[in-house]
Design a protein around this motif. Sequence first.
Motif, PDB file in Angstrom:
ATOM      1  N   HIS A  92       0.832  -1.200   0.000  1.00 25.70           N
ATOM      2  CA  HIS A  92       0.000   0.000   0.000  1.00 25.70           C
ATOM      3  C   HIS A  92       0.867   1.251   0.000  1.00 25.70           C
ATOM      4  O   HIS A  92       1.968   1.250   0.563  1.00 25.70           O
ATOM      5  CB  HIS A  92      -0.918   0.025   1.228  1.00 25.70           C
ATOM      6  CG  HIS A  92      -1.815  -1.174   1.338  1.00 25.70           C
ATOM      7  ND1 HIS A  92      -2.907  -1.365   0.519  1.00 25.70           N
ATOM      8  CD2 HIS A  92      -1.763  -2.248   2.165  1.00 25.70           C
ATOM      9  CE1 HIS A  92      -3.497  -2.503   0.842  1.00 25.70           C
ATOM     10  NE2 HIS A  92      -2.823  -3.058   1.825  1.00 25.70           N
ATOM     11  N   ASP A  93       0.368   2.301  -0.614  1.00 22.60           N
ATOM     12  CA  ASP A  93       1.028   3.598  -0.562  1.00 22.60           C
ATOM     13  C   ASP A  93       0.688   4.285   0.756  1.00 22.60           C
ATOM     14  O   ASP A  93      -0.291   3.960   1.415  1.00 22.60           O
ATOM     15  CB  ASP A  93       0.587   4.481  -1.733  1.00 22.60           C
ATOM     16  CG  ASP A  93       1.091   3.967  -3.072  1.00 22.60           C
ATOM     17  OD1 ASP A  93       2.085   3.209  -3.081  1.00 22.60           O
ATOM     18  OD2 ASP A  93       0.487   4.321  -4.105  1.00 22.60           O
ATOM     19  N   GLY A  94       1.494   5.294   1.108  1.00 22.08           N
ATOM     20  CA  GLY A  94       1.235   6.047   2.319  1.00 22.08           C
ATOM     21  C   GLY A  94       1.853   5.387   3.543  1.00 22.08           C
ATOM     22  O   GLY A  94       2.784   4.589   3.452  1.00 22.08           O
ATOM     23  N   THR A  95       1.306   5.732   4.718  1.00 18.55           N
ATOM     24  CA  THR A  95       1.822   5.224   5.980  1.00 18.55           C
ATOM     25  C   THR A  95       0.844   4.236   6.595  1.00 18.55           C
ATOM     26  O   THR A  95      -0.340   4.227   6.267  1.00 18.55           O
ATOM     27  CB  THR A  95       2.065   6.367   6.966  1.00 18.55           C
ATOM     28  OG1 THR A  95       0.822   7.025   7.261  1.00 18.55           O
ATOM     29  CG2 THR A  95       3.048   7.389   6.391  1.00 18.55           C
ATOM     30  N   VAL A  96       1.341   3.421   7.511  1.00 15.74           N
ATOM     31  CA  VAL A  96       0.496   2.401   8.139  1.00 15.74           C
ATOM     32  C   VAL A  96      -0.707   3.012   8.867  1.00 15.74           C
ATOM     33  O   VAL A  96      -1.826   2.517   8.725  1.00 15.74           O
ATOM     34  CB  VAL A  96       1.332   1.527   9.090  1.00 15.74           C
ATOM     35  CG1 VAL A  96       0.439   0.609   9.911  1.00 15.74           C
ATOM     36  CG2 VAL A  96       2.340   0.701   8.295  1.00 15.74           C
ATOM     37  N   PRO A  97      -0.549   4.095   9.661  1.00 16.73           N
ATOM     38  CA  PRO A  97      -1.723   4.648  10.335  1.00 16.73           C
ATOM     39  C   PRO A  97      -2.798   5.159   9.365  1.00 16.73           C
ATOM     40  O   PRO A  97      -3.985   5.176   9.699  1.00 16.73           O
ATOM     41  CB  PRO A  97      -1.147   5.800  11.172  1.00 16.73           C
ATOM     42  CG  PRO A  97       0.287   5.443  11.363  1.00 16.73           C
ATOM     43  CD  PRO A  97       0.696   4.776  10.083  1.00 16.73           C
ATOM     44  N   GLN A  98      -2.375   5.593   8.175  1.00 17.22           N
ATOM     45  CA  GLN A  98      -3.318   6.143   7.209  1.00 17.22           C
ATOM     46  C   GLN A  98      -3.921   5.081   6.302  1.00 17.22           C
ATOM     47  O   GLN A  98      -4.986   5.286   5.727  1.00 17.22           O
ATOM     48  CB  GLN A  98      -2.614   7.204   6.343  1.00 17.22           C
ATOM     49  CG  GLN A  98      -2.109   8.402   7.126  1.00 17.22           C
ATOM     50  CD  GLN A  98      -1.227   9.309   6.279  1.00 17.22           C
ATOM     51  OE1 GLN A  98      -0.646   8.883   5.283  1.00 17.22           O
ATOM     52  NE2 GLN A  98      -1.126  10.562   6.673  1.00 17.22           N
ATOM     53  N   GLY A  99      -3.252   3.963   6.136  1.00 16.77           N
ATOM     54  CA  GLY A  99      -3.692   2.955   5.185  1.00 16.77           C
ATOM     55  C   GLY A  99      -4.397   1.792   5.834  1.00 16.77           C
ATOM     56  O   GLY A  99      -4.566   1.730   7.061  1.00 16.77           O
ATOM     57  N   PRO A 100      -4.818   0.828   5.025  1.00 18.09           N
ATOM     58  CA  PRO A 100      -5.493  -0.365   5.557  1.00 18.09           C
ATOM     59  C   PRO A 100      -4.516  -1.253   6.302  1.00 18.09           C
ATOM     60  O   PRO A 100      -3.310  -1.214   6.058  1.00 18.09           O
ATOM     61  CB  PRO A 100      -6.026  -1.043   4.294  1.00 18.09           C
ATOM     62  CG  PRO A 100      -5.118  -0.589   3.204  1.00 18.09           C
ATOM     63  CD  PRO A 100      -4.716   0.812   3.556  1.00 18.09           C
ATOM     64  N   PRO A 101      -5.015  -2.056   7.237  1.00 17.66           N
ATOM     65  CA  PRO A 101      -4.117  -2.943   7.981  1.00 17.66           C
ATOM     66  C   PRO A 101      -3.586  -4.058   7.101  1.00 17.66           C
ATOM     67  O   PRO A 101      -4.184  -4.429   6.093  1.00 17.66           O
ATOM     68  CB  PRO A 101      -5.010  -3.494   9.101  1.00 17.66           C
ATOM     69  CG  PRO A 101      -6.400  -3.400   8.543  1.00 17.66           C
ATOM     70  CD  PRO A 101      -6.415  -2.172   7.686  1.00 17.66           C
ATOM     71  N   CYS A 102      -2.453  -4.592   7.492  1.00 16.64           N
ATOM     72  CA  CYS A 102      -1.898  -5.748   6.804  1.00 16.64           C
ATOM     73  C   CYS A 102      -2.768  -6.972   7.072  1.00 16.64           C
ATOM     74  O   CYS A 102      -3.521  -7.012   8.043  1.00 16.64           O
ATOM     75  CB  CYS A 102      -0.473  -6.008   7.292  1.00 16.64           C
ATOM     76  SG  CYS A 102       0.763  -4.853   6.664  1.00 16.64           S
ATOM     77  N   PRO A 103      -2.687  -8.000   6.214  1.00 15.51           N
ATOM     78  CA  PRO A 103      -3.400  -9.247   6.491  1.00 15.51           C
ATOM     79  C   PRO A 103      -3.070  -9.776   7.878  1.00 15.51           C
ATOM     80  O   PRO A 103      -1.987  -9.523   8.424  1.00 15.51           O
ATOM     81  CB  PRO A 103      -2.887 -10.183   5.390  1.00 15.51           C
ATOM     82  CG  PRO A 103      -2.517  -9.263   4.265  1.00 15.51           C
ATOM     83  CD  PRO A 103      -1.971  -8.034   4.921  1.00 15.51           C
ATOM     84  N   ALA A 104      -4.008 -10.527   8.442  1.00 11.84           N
ATOM     85  CA  ALA A 104      -3.914 -10.927   9.852  1.00 11.84           C
ATOM     86  C   ALA A 104      -2.633 -11.673  10.187  1.00 11.84           C
ATOM     87  O   ALA A 104      -2.060 -11.490  11.265  1.00 11.84           O
ATOM     88  CB  ALA A 104      -5.128 -11.773  10.221  1.00 11.84           C
ATOM     89  N   THR A 105      -2.159 -12.527   9.293  1.00 14.73           N
ATOM     90  CA  THR A 105      -0.995 -13.361   9.612  1.00 14.73           C
ATOM     91  C   THR A 105       0.307 -12.814   9.025  1.00 14.73           C
ATOM     92  O   THR A 105       1.259 -13.561   8.795  1.00 14.73           O
ATOM     93  CB  THR A 105      -1.216 -14.808   9.129  1.00 14.73           C
ATOM     94  OG1 THR A 105      -1.516 -14.808   7.728  1.00 14.73           O
ATOM     95  CG2 THR A 105      -2.365 -15.463   9.889  1.00 14.73           C
ATOM     96  N   THR A 106       0.365 -11.508   8.797  1.00 10.42           N
ATOM     97  CA  THR A 106       1.612 -10.867   8.372  1.00 10.42           C
ATOM     98  C   THR A 106       2.675 -11.057   9.444  1.00 10.42           C
ATOM     99  O   THR A 106       2.406 -10.886  10.636  1.00 10.42           O
ATOM    100  CB  THR A 106       1.378  -9.365   8.129  1.00 10.42           C
ATOM    101  OG1 THR A 106       0.443  -9.204   7.060  1.00 10.42           O
ATOM    102  CG2 THR A 106       2.669  -8.647   7.778  1.00 10.42           C
ATOM    103  N   ASP A 107       3.886 -11.401   9.038  1.00  8.00           N
ATOM    104  CA  ASP A 107       4.970 -11.605   9.989  1.00  8.00           C
ATOM    105  C   ASP A 107       5.681 -10.313  10.365  1.00  8.00           C
ATOM    106  O   ASP A 107       6.091 -10.130  11.509  1.00  8.00           O
ATOM    107  CB  ASP A 107       5.989 -12.597   9.425  1.00  8.00           C
ATOM    108  CG  ASP A 107       5.474 -14.025   9.428  1.00  8.00           C
ATOM    109  OD1 ASP A 107       4.654 -14.364  10.305  1.00  8.00           O
ATOM    110  OD2 ASP A 107       5.894 -14.811   8.548  1.00  8.00           O
ATOM    111  N   PHE A 108       5.868  -9.410   9.403  1.00  6.65           N
ATOM    112  CA  PHE A 108       6.485  -8.121   9.697  1.00  6.65           C
ATOM    113  C   PHE A 108       6.159  -7.150   8.574  1.00  6.65           C
ATOM    114  O   PHE A 108       5.628  -7.539   7.529  1.00  6.65           O
ATOM    115  CB  PHE A 108       8.001  -8.249   9.894  1.00  6.65           C
ATOM    116  CG  PHE A 108       8.763  -8.715   8.681  1.00  6.65           C
ATOM    117  CD1 PHE A 108       9.328  -7.812   7.787  1.00  6.65           C
ATOM    118  CD2 PHE A 108       8.926 -10.080   8.428  1.00  6.65           C
ATOM    119  CE1 PHE A 108      10.031  -8.251   6.669  1.00  6.65           C
ATOM    120  CE2 PHE A 108       9.634 -10.530   7.325  1.00  6.65           C
ATOM    121  CZ  PHE A 108      10.182  -9.619   6.448  1.00  6.65           C
TER     122      PHE A 108
END
Length: 228
Positions: A92-108
């Motif tokens: 995703h573009d942008g920053t984590v607080p502004q964008g959608p969350p990562c999939p639930a089982t994302t490792d990092f």
Amino acid sequence: MRGVRRAGEVRPAAGLAAAAVLAVSLLSGCQVWPAGSGPEPEERTTTTAPTRPAGYGTVFLGIDECSSFGTTSFTEVPCASERAAARVVARHDGTVPQGPPCPATTDFVLHISESRPAPGADEDGDGSVPQGYACMRKLQPPHPGDPGGGGGPRTIVGDCVYGAGRGEVRETACDTDGDTDGDSDSDSGHAPEYRVTAAVEKRTQCPVSTDLYVQLGGSRPVGCARPV
């Protein structure tokens, strides 16, 4: 429940310089509400332009591309390479607080800083590497982002937490052996106290056996937790 563990440089894509920061959970606490008290979480809606899958080298760390691991650097590599260690599962573009969350089982998560090329250095003519973030899943187990793994950027159903004081909890591995990924900030010094058994929209939807409410975020922001 995110924190920065270490920073690293990543290989330029199409003649453009970029930088990344590896973010994992467990360095800061999540807000909790003891059963029967506390405010309802605010709902937040975010949108983002879709990102298409891309072959190695076309888009810097595009979906289904792979990165290597290192102590000070992270490099985009072909997924068939023996150096490949993790795959991009969302970008995703942008920053984590502004964008959608990562999939639930994302490792990092790899945070990619914006970069603009020097005159004459832009090989593909797109002008820049935009700021963004890549949600990464390791190619080989163990996976800290799995339920109970004690790591990953999100707290999900099946994860365990312990009280960290000041109305916060921190994630820890559900097994008492601690660090399940061998290379994460899993809080191995703390035994699990609660397990998140359900994620719901409102506290009133939690089972009556719930002892703790954990703020998860997303479309079901309330985690219902019971003692382990």
